[in-house]
Design a protein around this motif. Structure first.
Motif, short mmCIF file in Angstrom:
data_model
loop_
_atom_site.label_atom_id
_atom_site.label_comp_id
_atom_site.label_asym_id
_atom_site.label_seq_id
_atom_site.Cartn_x
_atom_site.Cartn_y
_atom_site.Cartn_z
N THR A 71 8.44 3.24 1.26
CA THR A 71 8.18 3.62 2.64
C THR A 71 7.06 2.74 3.21
O THR A 71 6.24 2.19 2.46
N PRO A 72 7.00 2.61 4.54
CA PRO A 72 5.92 1.83 5.13
C PRO A 72 4.53 2.35 4.73
O PRO A 72 3.61 1.56 4.53
N GLY A 73 4.39 3.68 4.60
CA GLY A 73 3.11 4.24 4.18
C GLY A 73 2.72 3.81 2.78
O GLY A 73 1.57 3.45 2.52
N GLU A 74 3.68 3.85 1.85
CA GLU A 74 3.41 3.40 0.48
C GLU A 74 3.06 1.92 0.46
O GLU A 74 2.15 1.49 -0.23
N PHE A 75 3.83 1.14 1.22
CA PHE A 75 3.60 -0.31 1.27
C PHE A 75 2.22 -0.62 1.83
O PHE A 75 1.50 -1.46 1.31
N GLU A 76 1.86 0.07 2.91
CA GLU A 76 0.56 -0.15 3.53
C GLU A 76 -0.58 0.18 2.57
O GLU A 76 -1.61 -0.47 2.56
N SER A 77 -0.36 1.17 1.72
CA SER A 77 -1.37 1.58 0.77
C SER A 77 -1.66 0.49 -0.27
O SER A 77 -2.81 0.20 -0.56
N LYS A 82 -5.65 1.85 2.85
CA LYS A 82 -5.86 3.29 2.68
C LYS A 82 -4.89 3.85 1.64
O LYS A 82 -3.68 3.66 1.73
N ALA A 83 -5.43 4.55 0.63
CA ALA A 83 -4.60 5.10 -0.43
C ALA A 83 -3.76 6.25 0.10
O ALA A 83 -4.22 7.08 0.86
N ARG A 84 -2.48 6.28 -0.30
CA ARG A 84 -1.56 7.36 0.03
C ARG A 84 -0.80 7.75 -1.22
O ARG A 84 -0.62 6.95 -2.11
N TRP A 85 -0.31 8.98 -1.24
CA TRP A 85 0.52 9.41 -2.36
C TRP A 85 1.87 8.70 -2.26
O TRP A 85 2.46 8.62 -1.19
N ASN A 86 2.38 8.23 -3.42
CA ASN A 86 3.70 7.62 -3.39
C ASN A 86 4.76 8.71 -3.24
O ASN A 86 4.50 9.90 -3.43
N LEU A 87 5.96 8.30 -2.87
CA LEU A 87 7.03 9.24 -2.54
C LEU A 87 7.43 10.11 -3.72
O LEU A 87 7.69 11.30 -3.56
#
Length: 199
Positions: free
Chosen positions: A30-36, A111-116
């Motif tokens: 996801t874009p969020g995971e990639f951005e992280s 920015k760290a995010r939880w992976n899917l």
């Protein structure tokens, strides 16, 4: 590279990237995971977008392609989709970003995010826990837990995850930057992936 959905280990991929052998890294998270966190120089092409627009993307992918996700499962699905579209030079990064990080290879981080996959475990576990607790008052609630168990079993057998696909659409999993077909095609054409600052 071969036309099969073969794998490549982090060391071999790092050597290819260092020598500039014309390999493109497509990150299907996801874009969020990639951005992280992502491999420097990687292009973010989320799996759902890749599956839907594989023919359009195929026209802009003539290099050797390495597909990346968190652990390898989504990248394998992406490889199957692109192979069906006629893309011959595909490999999947064995072990995904987990293996890449463990090998000590460079990572662009923000920015760290939880992976899917972690999000799926949280949501599925929470639903099962709440259903079991609710079943002490409402006996039929146990069937919600059974339904989640059946869904997880189906996900494992088919190597797909409906819950993961739904969670991928949440705003949390979308990056602040756009990640649409037009933007991705422009990046592929220009050879300029998005690259947040390395931390």
């Amino acid at each position: 590279m071969t036309s099969s959905n073969a794998t490549i280990d982090p060391t071999a991929l790092r050597e290819l990237l260092d020598t500039g052998n014309g390999v493109r890294v497509l990150d299907v998270r996801t874009p969020g995971e990639f951005e992280s966190a992502h491999i420097p120089g990687a292009y973010n092409v989320p799996l759902d977008l890749l599956k839907e627009h594989r023919a359009e993307l195929r026209a802009h992918l003539d290099d050797d392609i390495v597909l990346v996700c968190h652990s390898g499962a989504r990248a394998t699905q992406a490889g199957q989709s692109l192979a069906q579209a006629g893309l011959p030079h595909l490999k999947v990064l064995a072990g995904g970003m987990l293996a890449w990080r463990n090998s000590g290879a460079p990572v662009n981080e923000a920015k760290a995010r939880w992976n899917l996959e972690r999000q799926v475990r949280l949501v599925a576990g929470a639903i099962v826990l709440l259903a079991v607790l609710a079943s002490t008052v409402i006996p039929g609630a146990k069937w919600v837990a059974a339904l989640i168990g059946a869904g997880l079993t189906f996900a494992a057998v088919t190597n797909t995850c409906a819950m993961g696909m739904m969670l991928a659409k949440l705003p949390y999993n979308r990056a602040t930057a756009t990640c649409d077909l037009g933007t991705i095609v422009a990046q592929l054409r220009e050879g300029a992936p998005t690259a947040p600052a390395t931390r």
